[in-house]
Design a protein around this motif. Structure first.
Motif, short mmCIF file in Angstrom:
data_model
loop_
_atom_site.label_atom_id
_atom_site.label_comp_id
_atom_site.label_asym_id
_atom_site.label_seq_id
_atom_site.Cartn_x
_atom_site.Cartn_y
_atom_site.Cartn_z
N SER A 20 44.34 32.51 45.10
CA SER A 20 45.28 31.44 44.77
C SER A 20 45.84 30.75 46.01
CB SER A 20 46.43 32.01 43.94
OG SER A 20 47.40 31.04 43.68
N ASP A 21 46.15 31.55 47.06
CA ASP A 21 46.85 31.00 48.22
C ASP A 21 45.94 30.47 49.32
OD1 ASP A 21 49.07 31.76 46.87
OD2 ASP A 21 49.57 33.47 48.14
N SER A 22 44.73 31.03 49.42
CA SER A 22 43.86 30.64 50.53
C SER A 22 42.88 29.56 50.10
CB SER A 22 43.08 31.85 51.05
OG SER A 22 42.13 31.44 52.02
N PRO A 23 42.83 28.43 50.82
CA PRO A 23 41.84 27.39 50.49
C PRO A 23 40.46 27.72 51.05
CG PRO A 23 43.16 26.69 52.35
CD PRO A 23 43.72 28.02 51.93
N ASP A 24 40.35 28.86 51.75
CA ASP A 24 39.11 29.19 52.44
C ASP A 24 38.24 30.17 51.67
OD1 ASP A 24 40.12 27.62 54.49
OD2 ASP A 24 41.03 29.34 55.52
N TYR A 25 38.69 30.62 50.50
CA TYR A 25 37.95 31.65 49.77
C TYR A 25 37.74 31.27 48.31
CZ TYR A 25 37.79 35.25 53.36
OH TYR A 25 37.50 35.96 54.49
N ARG A 26 36.51 31.50 47.85
CA ARG A 26 36.20 31.55 46.43
C ARG A 26 35.92 33.02 46.11
NH1 ARG A 26 31.72 27.18 44.75
NH2 ARG A 26 32.23 28.16 42.76
N VAL A 27 36.29 33.46 44.91
CA VAL A 27 36.15 34.88 44.56
C VAL A 27 35.36 35.01 43.26
CG1 VAL A 27 37.35 37.02 43.99
CG2 VAL A 27 38.32 35.46 45.71
N VAL A 28 34.36 35.90 43.28
CA VAL A 28 33.63 36.30 42.08
C VAL A 28 33.84 37.80 41.91
CG1 VAL A 28 31.38 36.49 40.96
CG2 VAL A 28 31.90 34.48 42.35
N LEU A 29 34.41 38.19 40.79
CA LEU A 29 34.73 39.59 40.53
C LEU A 29 33.91 40.06 39.33
CD1 LEU A 29 36.56 42.10 41.03
CD2 LEU A 29 38.24 41.04 39.50
N THR A 30 33.17 41.18 39.49
CA THR A 30 32.37 41.71 38.39
C THR A 30 32.95 43.04 37.92
OG1 THR A 30 30.79 43.05 39.67
CG2 THR A 30 30.34 40.69 39.46
N THR A 31 32.86 43.30 36.62
CA THR A 31 33.42 44.52 36.06
C THR A 31 32.90 44.73 34.64
OG1 THR A 31 35.48 45.69 35.50
CG2 THR A 31 35.45 43.30 35.17
N ARG A 32 32.97 45.96 34.18
CA ARG A 32 32.83 46.19 32.76
C ARG A 32 34.10 45.67 32.08
NH1 ARG A 32 30.46 52.34 32.01
NH2 ARG A 32 28.79 52.20 33.57
#
Length: 560
Positions: free
Chosen positions: A275-287
């Protein structure tokens, strides 16, 4: 100093500086005595933030050598993980499809149905009219490719069941993006935006959250990729964009973090930085995880997707790809799947892979017709298919594998350490030889579903740990099924929920496999209970609990 000495002193020539100068420059005339210059380099961030991001993959900036090394390390890791099953083929990202997960609400509602008029019987009593069932429509968005999902949303939550391909997806996506930077791949890029990929496992990252975020990332990179790196990645290397490009941070296997407090904290930290960093995209995988664990990540606007299982067309493509060098084998494999009634089971990519390996290795035998026997056949194949170094006696090997399965499910500790402790307690004579720890690891990687990575043992896939752990826990139960025993009471209660009860149901199944004569007693008890127990019996029967025909039909037939 005398006058004569001054006459022989050489006259210092002027310092000449020409051309373009970047950074700090010093110009001086004659200098006598020692002199120290303390110059602070310009922050790297000032350079990177002034670089415009490339607009297309054909116009890539030059990356620092250590970032190039990181990309190479991730490509190499993708060749080995998530499960290096013998004969496994590398999946293509273009065949992985996702579907947006609609968890609440509906997209189409029926017209409001009128209330029925009151009806009186011959004595003037009100008859409670029959209310027709209300039709509720739930419409799922159409399936889309992974590229479409990445191009549409910055942050993604990708869910999928056991063996559904979450780790494969994260590894292949990372490697495919990394190859785009090497300009050696003619295939279309996996997403439109030019990004720098960074894949880490949730379990390793969660264990380092006592550090500042970028230090935690750097330490996890060292732990994950180790000697594959040509240079150490520093926290400052991760604190901003590279060549104007954002980082694509892929965090795989949130559900494999055994400590729920650590798991919740990891989601909170990732949500904050996404949310705060303009330098990161996040992909989170989980069951799929029940409760509020994933709520912070969804509150920041991340899109939730679920991996699609194989449909008939995808399974056919899988078979054609796997047996591409063997004419006739794809059709024969698909026929055996249908004959063994595995059509539904092999919609899970991992189980399709295991079935294909067993089909190749034991083509003179029919395929097992259930998941338990698929895993048991494959684990038996691992123990017999390779030359095994001297190690544990056979009667101890299986128990150690089961113990390590429980360790992985219940603790976030080193499997190598757990294996050494178990062996030292039960077989101290083996621990008196030189290099016994190294020999033990070599032995376990030869006979078990493990690889050695980063100085530790890793399961080829988390579902192998669950299978072995279920057997270990089933051995702790009384041999005879007793519905009044506290352990069985707790297990039967835990087995009821559809998702959270999966592991408890597996323990019950494995108990009946260890003690087949107890299957009928278990089913009879469930048949005599309330509807929730009937449903539990049906689920166990679907998993091929070894019941006799009489017990099966008693459960399958409604009571009076």
């Amino acid at each position: 100093m005398t006058e004569s000495s001054e006459e022989v002193r050489p006259v210092a020539s002027a310092n000449l500086i020409s051309g373009d100068i970047a950074g700090t420059a010093v110009q001086a005339g004659s200098i006598m005595g020692g002199l120290h210059f303390h110059i602070t380099a310009a922050p790297q961030s000032a350079t990177n933030r002034t670089v415009d991001p490339p607009t297309e993959w054909a116009d890539l900036p030059e990356l620092p050598p250590k970032i190039k090394s990181l990309l190479r390390a991730q490509i190499q890791a993708a060749e080995e993980m998530p499960y290096r099953l013998p004969g496994a083929r590398r999946p293509s990202l273009s065949t992985v499809y996702v579907r947006q997960d609609v968890t609440s609400g509906t997209e189409a509602q029926p017209a409001e149905q009128g209330r029925p008029l009151p009806v009186l019987d011959s004595r003037g009593q009100l008859i409670d009219p029959h209310h027709p069932p209300v039709t509720r429509l739930a419409v799922r968005p159409p399936s889309r490719s992974m590229r479409e999902a990445l191009d549409e949303d910055d942050h993604l939550l990708v869910t999928g069941g056991p063996g559904q391909g979450k780790s494969t997806l994260s590894l292949r996506l990372t490697a495919d993006v990394a190859r785009c930077w090497q300009a050696t791949d003619d295939r279309p890029p996996p997403l439109q935006e030019v990004v720098v990929p960074l894949r880490l496992t949730a379990r390793e990252l969660a264990a380092r959250l006592d550090l500042p975020f970028f230090e935690a990332l750097a330490a996890t990179i060292r732990g994950e990729y180790g000697a594959l790196l040509a240079a150490t990645i520093q926290p400052d290397d991760l604190g901003e964009r590279v060549g104007g490009c954002r980082w694509l941070l892929l965090v795989d296997g949130l559900d494999e973090v055994a400590d729920t407090v650590q798991r919740d904290r990891l989601v909170s930290v990732l949500s904050t930085w996404a949310s705060d960093s303009p330098d990161y995209r996040v992909v989170l995988t989980t069951r799929p995880i029940e409760g509020a664990t994933l709520a912070p990540f969804q509150r920041i606007g991340s899109a939730r997707y679920e991996l699609l299982p194989f449909d008939e067309q995808a399974l056919r493509r899988f078979a054609q790809h796997w047996f591409s060098d063997s004419p006739g084998a794809p059709a024969k494999f698909l026929r055996q799947l249908r004959k063994a009634h595995l059509d539904e089971l092999v919609r899970v990519p991992l189980l399709a892979t295991i079935a294909a390996i067993i089909f190749e290795q034991f083509d003179d035998r029919p395929l097992p017709d259930n998941q338990y026997e698929l895993y048991e056949t494959y684990l038996g194949y691992l123990r017999s298919a390779h030359s095994v170094p001297a190690g544990l006696p056979d009667e101890h090997c299986g128990r150690l594998l089961e113990h390590l399965g429980r360790v992985r499910l219940e603790e976030d500790t080193s499997l190598t350490t757990a294996a050494c402790h178990w062996t030292a307690e039960r077989l101290p004579e083996l621990c008196r030889t030189t290099g016994w720890r190294e020999k033990l690891v070599t032995y376990l990687t030869a006979v078990g579903p493990f690889i050695s990575r980063g100085g530790d043992l890793w399961f080829l896939h988390h579902s192998f740990a669950e299978h072995l752990a279920a057997t270990a826990k089933a051995r702790l139960l009384p041999p005879e099924f007793d519905p009044g025993h506290a352990d069985f009471v707790e297990l039967l209660h835990a087995a009821r929920p559809e998702d959270r009860g999966r592991y408890a149901r597996r323990v019950l199944l494995h108990h009946t496999r260890l003690h087949p004569a107890e299957a009928d007693a278990l089913l009879s008890h469930l048949h005599e209970g309330e509807p929730a127990k009937h449903l539990l019996a049906a689920r166990l029967l679907a998993w091929h609990i070894p019941a006799e025909a009489e017990a099966f039909f008693a459960t399958a037939t409604p009571g009076p």
